[in-house]
Design an enzyme around this catalytic site. Structure first.
Site, PDB file in Angstrom:
ATOM      1  N   ASP B 169     -80.895 -50.786 -36.918  1.00  6.26           N
ATOM      2  CA  ASP B 169     -81.033 -49.811 -37.837  1.00  6.26           C
ATOM      3  C   ASP B 169     -80.009 -49.993 -39.234  1.00  6.26           C
ATOM      4  O   ASP B 169     -78.974 -50.099 -38.807  1.00  6.26           O
ATOM      5  CB  ASP B 169     -80.960 -48.408 -37.532  1.00  6.26           C
ATOM      6  N   HIS B 171     -80.589 -48.062 -42.287  1.00  6.85           N
ATOM      7  CA  HIS B 171     -80.720 -46.665 -42.961  1.00  6.85           C
ATOM      8  C   HIS B 171     -79.994 -46.595 -44.235  1.00  6.85           C
ATOM      9  O   HIS B 171     -79.366 -45.745 -44.596  1.00  6.85           O
ATOM     10  CB  HIS B 171     -80.123 -45.759 -42.127  1.00  6.85           C
ATOM     11  N   ASP B 198     -86.101 -49.374 -39.579  1.00  5.15           N
ATOM     12  CA  ASP B 198     -85.310 -48.161 -40.116  1.00  5.15           C
ATOM     13  C   ASP B 198     -84.515 -48.909 -40.962  1.00  5.15           C
ATOM     14  O   ASP B 198     -82.918 -48.620 -41.084  1.00  5.15           O
ATOM     15  CB  ASP B 198     -84.397 -47.429 -39.183  1.00  5.15           C
ATOM     16  N   ASP B 201     -83.956 -44.593 -45.732  1.00  2.00           N
ATOM     17  CA  ASP B 201     -83.755 -43.163 -45.310  1.00  2.00           C
ATOM     18  C   ASP B 201     -82.258 -42.820 -45.086  1.00  2.00           C
ATOM     19  O   ASP B 201     -81.749 -43.642 -44.436  1.00  2.00           O
ATOM     20  CB  ASP B 201     -84.556 -42.376 -44.252  1.00  2.00           C
ATOM     21  N   ARG B 202     -81.866 -41.764 -45.365  1.00  2.00           N
ATOM     22  CA  ARG B 202     -80.252 -41.268 -44.950  1.00  2.00           C
ATOM     23  C   ARG B 202     -79.223 -41.907 -45.959  1.00  2.00           C
ATOM     24  O   ARG B 202     -78.545 -41.317 -46.789  1.00  2.00           O
ATOM     25  CB  ARG B 202     -80.044 -41.459 -43.568  1.00  2.00           C
ATOM     26  N   ASN B 230     -89.537 -46.403 -36.923  1.00  2.00           N
ATOM     27  CA  ASN B 230     -90.298 -45.049 -37.277  1.00  2.00           C
ATOM     28  C   ASN B 230     -90.006 -44.313 -38.718  1.00  2.00           C
ATOM     29  O   ASN B 230     -90.721 -43.430 -39.313  1.00  2.00           O
ATOM     30  CB  ASN B 230     -89.813 -43.943 -36.236  1.00  2.00           C
ATOM     31  N   HIS B 231     -88.941 -44.989 -39.426  1.00  2.00           N
ATOM     32  CA  HIS B 231     -88.778 -44.630 -40.679  1.00  2.00           C
ATOM     33  C   HIS B 231     -89.493 -45.258 -41.756  1.00  2.00           C
ATOM     34  O   HIS B 231     -89.553 -44.870 -42.834  1.00  2.00           O
ATOM     35  CB  HIS B 231     -87.083 -44.498 -41.036  1.00  2.00           C
ATOM     36  N   HIS B 282     -88.459 -51.752 -32.384  1.00  2.00           N
ATOM     37  CA  HIS B 282     -87.594 -50.594 -32.646  1.00  2.00           C
ATOM     38  C   HIS B 282     -87.288 -49.404 -31.702  1.00  2.00           C
ATOM     39  O   HIS B 282     -86.132 -49.193 -31.427  1.00  2.00           O
ATOM     40  CB  HIS B 282     -88.200 -49.919 -34.065  1.00  2.00           C
ATOM     41  N   ARG B 330     -87.303 -35.878 -29.439  1.00  2.00           N
ATOM     42  CA  ARG B 330     -87.712 -36.494 -30.697  1.00  2.00           C
ATOM     43  C   ARG B 330     -88.988 -35.703 -31.044  1.00  2.00           C
ATOM     44  O   ARG B 330     -89.397 -35.608 -32.215  1.00  2.00           O
ATOM     45  CB  ARG B 330     -87.885 -37.811 -30.465  1.00  2.00           C
ATOM     46  N   HIS B 357     -82.997 -47.795 -32.971  1.00  2.00           N
ATOM     47  CA  HIS B 357     -83.439 -46.439 -32.828  1.00  2.00           C
ATOM     48  C   HIS B 357     -82.304 -45.190 -32.611  1.00  2.00           C
ATOM     49  O   HIS B 357     -82.427 -44.057 -32.708  1.00  2.00           O
ATOM     50  CB  HIS B 357     -84.800 -46.223 -31.994  1.00  2.00           C
TER      51      HIS B 357
END
Lengths: 157, 606
Positions: B169, B171, B198, B201-202, B230-231, B282, B330, B357
């Site tokens: 990830d 992010h 991922d 995001d964030r 998943n993002h 992922h 989740r 993840h």
């Protein structure tokens, strides 16, 4: 004679602290974390006392893990008997004053380093570096131990 | 007092100091671990909400009959899912009319991309420049074309490429990606990479990361492999900051860029296999994972037949016990045990599963008898100093080698105490928000214990009540001293404590509290409704949305209550709601949503 309610609350406190390090919910923790758990519950054991306690709660054939089943009763006893009591602030300051032979009110970095790594239950290099970086007054490269003690004292749980 | 006595005094003194200091360090370590737990449990609770939202829309899609007054709202929301021909989309995304002005000082790209194009791009982002919309669209279009031709599962061999580097990830943490490139070298024909999802995001530089990864993928299609996370999903992006980032950086064309990305994400491959022995994806697996079935799926279709299998691949987490159970934390995917790992690896003759993840303190972690390896590449993920990032180097012997790092030089210089303090403050703030959101429920729970109505309860009861209401599984007794500062003889004035939770007192208490709890969901829904991304929705749309959401979540809200609240929040008289003002009413300071304030926000890069 402790009431059931008090004992069950003690059990819950111990379980919570234990679970923080039990990442996989396996009801056991790495033996190297046990010292942290015991200390976080408000106890001040020496390294020797810690090792004694670990020997008590280890498996017959040490696995590197300590099971909650064995830890709980031993820890409960420690808390109920108030073993490994905290060090009062003034006693701690007196200890620094013993090392501060010239009664300057502070210790040089090298002085403290020497004592911490050569005397008692010596610190590792990492431990002493960490302590110095937190304790040192940057401007003057010395440790004002009275301030240090105040800064690093937590409230009782 | 002779020499001997002094020596023994010194020894005693040293012992005392050492004993005290070790205790201090242990207390700090405990606080650090608790902080970690706080962040993780709140993060996963948020993801649960996300999946509930999915289910909500999935439910609507499956059961919707356009007979009622909600018709306009629903078709509004689902306009995106119309099936259009690719030819029409390519026309829509045409960048040719977009001129690049003289004043633009960012990188210029030519297609097909050259090595110096991509080097310029990385350099530009390092210097905080922005890529012009025209080039963004062009780059994305080319990426889309390429991705559509890739299989669901990339097959890679070390004999062609010697060593392969695997990142987890990111992010939106550009500094981490740059750090990896600095330490490991940039992708090339000699240096293959797998990026395990991922990317967005964030963090605040998600679009820059995407552009760099796509650029390298176009330049070295046989050496750079991207797996979907998943993002990489437009609904998740609405909640977790990527949508906001793009709209903020590209005010004129952001919407178009997002639309294109929506398609691109759905075309990202689902997994990569190295030497037919190491599976990289992922999230994880489930007991029904079958790579042969997955290889046949239509991965880009919203409701493909293998939809659930795909969700498992992107959302699942490993657990220590055998078995396979739904991932309630989740809200999607499953928890799978070592027996499932054994089964799936054996089924496909594999020897290792690499996934991401989950944030790990050291950047990586083995489990399931070292058959499963988690790799996470965003350092300082929760807060400065919270964790290291790592990447894996894999040679033909398929033995993973790890390199760890932590972006932000100053974290290394912070003392243990300081870095714990920073992270902890942040976690506690997040935790207080959660407590506030459950104020009414907490009050009821406390009153249950206060049978004589004295206004006081014991700290023991406080801890039990808080866990029963919040259900975050946190060590409340350990955290107590940080959350409850004034007690008398072990008793707490709970109403006073609730009042002090430092967020404004809402006027219509229970309704606003409920909305506050649902604010992430609300914001996401608002953004979906606001399909032209103007920042405004009509009052009627707002009312309908709120009613839909509340019926789905089984809450009772009357029209009058909604109207009252509208008045007290003072909407524009033209019947439009400014989303930002509305969310501001809750005085949210969400650090992941804060956009960087650039000194010269040039219009030249639009």
């Amino acid at each position: 004679m402790m009431s059931k309610a008090v004992i069950s609350e003690i059990h819950r406190r111990i379980a919570e602290a234990f679970n923080v390090f039990d990442n996989e919910s396996s009801k056991s923790v790495d033996v190297r974390e046990v010292g942290t758990i015991i200390r976080s519950l408000g106890c001040f054991p020496s390294e020797a006392e810690l090792h004694e306690m670990i020997a008590e709660v280890e498996e017959e054939e040490p696995t590197g893990y300590i099971r909650f089943e064995k830890f709980l009763p031993a820890m409960t006893k420690v808390l109920m008997e108030r073993k490994f009591r905290p060090i009062p602030k003034d006693v701690l300051i007196q200890a620094f004053e013993v090392l501060d032979q010239e009664k300057k009110g502070y210790l040089e970095a090298e002085e403290l380093k020497k004592y911490m790594t050569q005397e008692g239950e010596p610190f590792s290099q990492d431990e002493v570096e960490e302590m110095l970086s937190a304790a040192l007054d940057n401007k003057e490269n010395v440790i004002f131990y009275k301030d240090l003690v105040s800064k690093m004292t937590f409230e009782d749980l | 007092m002779g020499c001997g006595a002094t020596k023994s005094n010194e020894l005693q003194a040293a012992l005392l100091i050492q004993r005290w200091y070790r205790q201090y360090v242990a207390r700090l370590e405990m606080r650090r671990r608790c902080t970690w737990h706080i962040f993780q449990s709140i993060e996963y609770a948020g993801e649960q909400d996300q999946i509930k939202l999915y289910n909500f829309f999935g439910y609507l899609m499956d059961h919707f009959t356009p007979a009622n007054s909600e018709r306009n709202l629903i078709s509004h929301i689902f306009r995106e899912n119309e099936i259009c021909r690719d030819i029409e989309w390519e026309r829509y995304f045409c960048y040719k009319n977009i001129e690049v002005p003289e004043l633009y000082s960012g990188p210029h790209l030519s297609f097909p991309l050259t090595v110096s194009n991509v080097a310029d791009l990385v350099e530009a982002f390092k210097n905080k420049q922005q890529l012009h919309t025209r080039y963004v669209l062009q780059l994305l279009l080319e990426s889309w074309k390429l991705l559509r031709m890739l299989p669901n599962i990339n097959q890679v061999s070390t004999c062609q490429t010697k060593e392969i580097t695997i990142c987890g990830d990111l992010h939106g943490h550009l500094e981490d990606l740059l750090l990896v490139f600095y330490k490991n070298g940039m992708p090339s024909v000699e240096k293959s990479y797998v990026f395990n999802g991922d990317f967005v995001d964030r963090g605040k530089d998600s679009i820059e990361i995407l552009l760099i990864l796509f650029a390298f993928m176009l330049l070295y299609p046989n050496n750079v492999h991207l797996n979907r996370g998943n993002h990489e999903d437009y609904i998740v992006n609405l909640r977790y900051g990527f949508t906001k980032e793009v709209l903020g950086k590209y005010r004129l064309h952001g919407k178009k860029i997002l639309k294109l990305l929506q398609k691109i994400f759905s075309w990202l491959p689902l997994a990569t296999v190295i030497d037919q022995k190491v599976l990289i994806l992922h999230g994880g697996i489930s007991d029904t994972t079958d790579l042969n079935i997955i290889a046949q799926a239509d991965r880009h279709k919203v409701k493909s037949t293998s939809f659930l299998l795909i969700v498992d691949m992107l959302w699942s987490d490993p657990m220590p016990q055998d078995g396979c159970i739904p991932n309630e934390v989740r809200g999607g995917g499953c928890y799978w045990g070592p027996d499932v790992t054994e089964k799936v690896l054996r089924r496909h003759n594999l020897q290792l599963l690499i996934r991401s993840h989950e944030c790990k303190q050291e950047g990586y972690e083995f489990c399931h008898n070292r058959k499963v390896l988690t790799i996470f590449s965003a350092s300082n993920y929760y807060e400065v100093g919270s964790n290291r990032g790592a990447y894996i180097r894999l040679g033909p012997d398929l033995v993973p080698h790890f390199i760890q790092y932590q972006a932000n030089r100053s974290t290394r210089e912070l003392t243990l105490r300081q870095s714990v303090g920073e992270t902890e403050r942040s976690a506690l703030r997040a935790l207080r928000e959660q407590l506030f959101a459950h104020k009414s429920d907490l009050l009821y729970a406390f009153q249950d214990y206060d049978t004589d109505n004295t206004g006081w309860i014991s700290l023991k009861h406080w801890a039990t009540a808080v866990e029963a209401v919040l259900r975050l599984g946190l060590p409340w007794r350990v955290l107590r001293s940080q959350l409850v500062t004034t007690t008398q003889d072990g008793m707490l004035d709970y109403q006073g404590w609730l009042r002090e939770l430092p967020i404004t007192e809402p006027k219509t208490e229970s309704l606003l509290e409920t909305m506050y709890k649902q604010r992430s969901n609300l914001e996401t829904i608002f953004r979906i409704i606001d399909s032209d991304h103007s920042g405004l929705i009509s009052f009627e749309e707002f009312r309908q949305t709120w009613k839909l959401l509340s019926s789905h979540l089984k809450m009772e809200i009357s029209d009058e209550a909604i109207l009252d609240m509208a008045v007290s929040i003072d909407f524009n008289k033209d019947g439009s709601i400014d989303i930002n003002e509305f969310m501001e009413a809750f005085r949210l300071v969400d650090r992941t949503m804060n956009l960087p304030s650039e000194p010269n926000h040039t219009k030249t890069d639009e």
